[in-house]
Structure formats: structure tokens, C-alpha cells
Design an enzyme around this catalytic site. Structure first.
Site, PDB file in Angstrom:
ATOM      1  CG  HIS A   1     -26.902 118.624  11.612  1.00 61.45           C
ATOM      2  ND1 HIS A   1     -26.277 118.896  12.796  1.00 61.45           N
ATOM      3  CD2 HIS A   1     -27.002 119.816  10.971  1.00 61.45           C
ATOM      4  CE1 HIS A   1     -26.005 120.200  12.870  1.00 61.45           C
ATOM      5  NE2 HIS A   1     -26.431 120.769  11.768  1.00 61.45           N
TER       6      HIS A   1
ATOM      7  CE1 TYR B   1     -25.132 122.939  15.463  1.00 66.94           C
ATOM      8  CE2 TYR B   1     -26.921 123.648  16.894  1.00 66.94           C
ATOM      9  CZ  TYR B   1     -26.400 123.494  15.632  1.00 66.94           C
ATOM     10  OH  TYR B   1     -27.120 123.908  14.542  1.00 66.94           O
TER      11      TYR B   1
END
Length: 270
Positions: free
Chosen positions: A100, A42
């Protein structure tokens, strides 16, 4: 006292950048959120850290999650990348570290990166470990490889248009919490007639109805919102009690509509 379970709702930070991210995290914490979710990819861990430190809320009262990107899954890379994440987040540990995505095409063996994740936990970099975007078979394999180390959550996409029922059911059978990302289907829930109708009955928005639907299944929602008014509404959604008929009507909205389906995704359970 540090939180030992995932709070029922979290503040997602996907796509939030710079001052907007920092201010959104600080606002969420001031309104009562105690669960903040970010990730290496991110590129906002520094701003998340700023938001936390400027909020005035003690770090021990906040459940902080980050995720290791698949380019950092080699054993030494995972540990180093997580140390870098902690620096950016301005903390000496996170509460939960997730893988992730499973390594695309199993380029890095699961045994290697899960072993490194367990080592990171043993060294105190993270209190708990978990997975994200793992299929049922992959979770089963991970459980064997991790042995006595519990998997706290599998974070997957869940919203009224993607109920992800096979994964949700399997995780719940295993006692693994499901965290649902993109619970509002990037805003698409706002225009759905069924959700609008149910919302009217509860004096609620379709977004609140969607979050209440996830909560009714014991799924942790992590909506991303920058406006304090929306953050407040998202929190209040936990107080909405949907009827069995309303839950059934929302269940029927499922159409396996994925928002997050990159080329490196595993072969999903449908």
C-alpha cells in the site's frame, strides 16, 4: 476463466463501511464491474467479501485487489496479514496484492517485504503483485529486487488536478500499468468549469469526463461510488471519446493538488 489483466475500470471501496460497502460492491458487480479494489487499512474486507459472495457472480470472473498496510511489511507479518485478508474476503486467493505504501523511512527493507510478497505469490495467496504510492526511483529498485517477477501496476493518485505525469510516463515506459485512485478528486471535479463544458459536449458529467480522460491515457480508474446510478455513469464513461483539444484542456488543469499526502508519504516525483 480467470482474468489475467486489470479491467479498465474498478470499483474503489475507500471509506466505504458496513452494509453500505457490501451493497455497493454487490450493485457494482450486478451492473458489470469486474474489478473490486480494497485494502487492509480500509477495514472493510469482510463487507467486500460479502458483497462478492452475495452478487452471484462467479469468483473467477472477478478481479479482486487488496493492499498490505505498512505495519505488516515484516516478512512473517506480511504473509500472516494476507492470509487474514483472504479469510475476511472469503476467498482462497486475491488476484492482485499491492504494497500500500513503501515502508516509511525504509524501516523495513524493501528487499524483505518484496521477497515476502513474491513468496505469497508462489504459495498461491495472490496471482499478481504490485505497488501503490511508490516513486519512480522506488519502482526502479523494486524491479531489480523482484527480478523475473513482474509488477502489474503502481497505484497512485491521478485526477485532472494531479496528472502525476512523471510517474505515469515512467510506468508506461516500463510497461507497468498505472491505476489511478481518487480519479474524481473526492468530488472536486464536479465544479470545474472546463470539465463541465466538455461534459456538455458529450452529454456527460464532469465525473465521466475525468474518467474518460484517465482512460484516454491507458490509466485504470477506480472511482468509489455507492449509488447505482453513479456506478452506471462511471462504467459508461469508458465509451466517451475525448478530442485531442479536450484532452489538452484537461491536461492544463494540473496544479499538483494532492488529496492523499500523509506524513509518511515518500518524497513525490513532481
Amino acid at each position: 476463466m480467470a482474468l489475467d489483466t486489470l479491467p479498465p475500470i474498478g470499483m474503489g471501496t475507500y471509506r466505504l463501511k458496513g452494509d453500505v460497502c457490501r451493497d455497493a460492491v454487490r450493485s457494482a458487480l450486478s451492473l458489470g464491474y469486474r474489478h473490486i479494489d480494497t485494502a487492509q487499512i480500509y477495514e472493510n474486507e469482510s463487507q467486500v467479501g460479502d458483497g462478492i459472495t452475495s452478487s452471484g457472480i462467479p469468483r473467477r470472473d472477478i478481479f479482486l485487489t487488496t493492499k498490505v498496510w505498512f505495519e505488516n511489511l515484516r516478512a512473517s507479518d506480511l504473509m500472516n496479514s494476507l492470509t487474514d485478508s483472504l479469510q475476511r474476503l472469503k476467498t482462497d486467493h486475491v488476484d492482485l496484492t499491492l504494497i500500500h505504501w513503501p515502508s516509511p523511512d525504509d524501516e523495513v527493507p524493501m528487499e524483505e517485504y518484496l521477497g515476502a510478497l513474491r513468496d505469497a505469490q508462489r504459495e498461491g495467496l495472490t496471482r499478481f503483485v504490485g505497488l501503490s504510492n511508490f516513486t519512480n526511483d522506488q519502482v526502479d529498485n523494486a524491479r531489480v529486487l523482484l527480478g523475473d517477477t513482474p509488477i502489474m501496476t503502481n497505484q497512485v493518485e491521478v485526477h485532472p488536478f494531479l496528472s502525476n505525469r512523471k510517474v505515469v510516463s515512467h510506468m508506461q515506459e516500463l510497461g507497468i500499468k498505472v491505476t489511478g485512485y481518487m480519479p474524481l478528486a473526492v468530488g472536486r471535479v464536479m465544479d470545474d468549469e472546463t470539465l463541465v463544458r466538455i461534459g456538455r459536449a458529450h452529454n456527460a458529467t464532469p465525473a465521466q469526463v475525468s474518467i474518460a480522460w484517465l482512460a484516454s491515457q491507458g490509466i485504470v480508474a477506480i472511482p468509489s461510488s455507492t449509488r447505482p446510478s453513479h456506478q452506471k455513469e462511471n462504467l459508461a464513461a469508458l465509451d466517451i471519446e475525448l478530442t485531442i483539444d479536450e484532452i489538452d484542456a484537461i491536461d492544463h488543469l494540473n496544479r499538483n493538488e494532492r488529496v492523499a499526502n500523509p506524513s509518511f508519504a515518500p518524497e513525490w516525483d513532481e
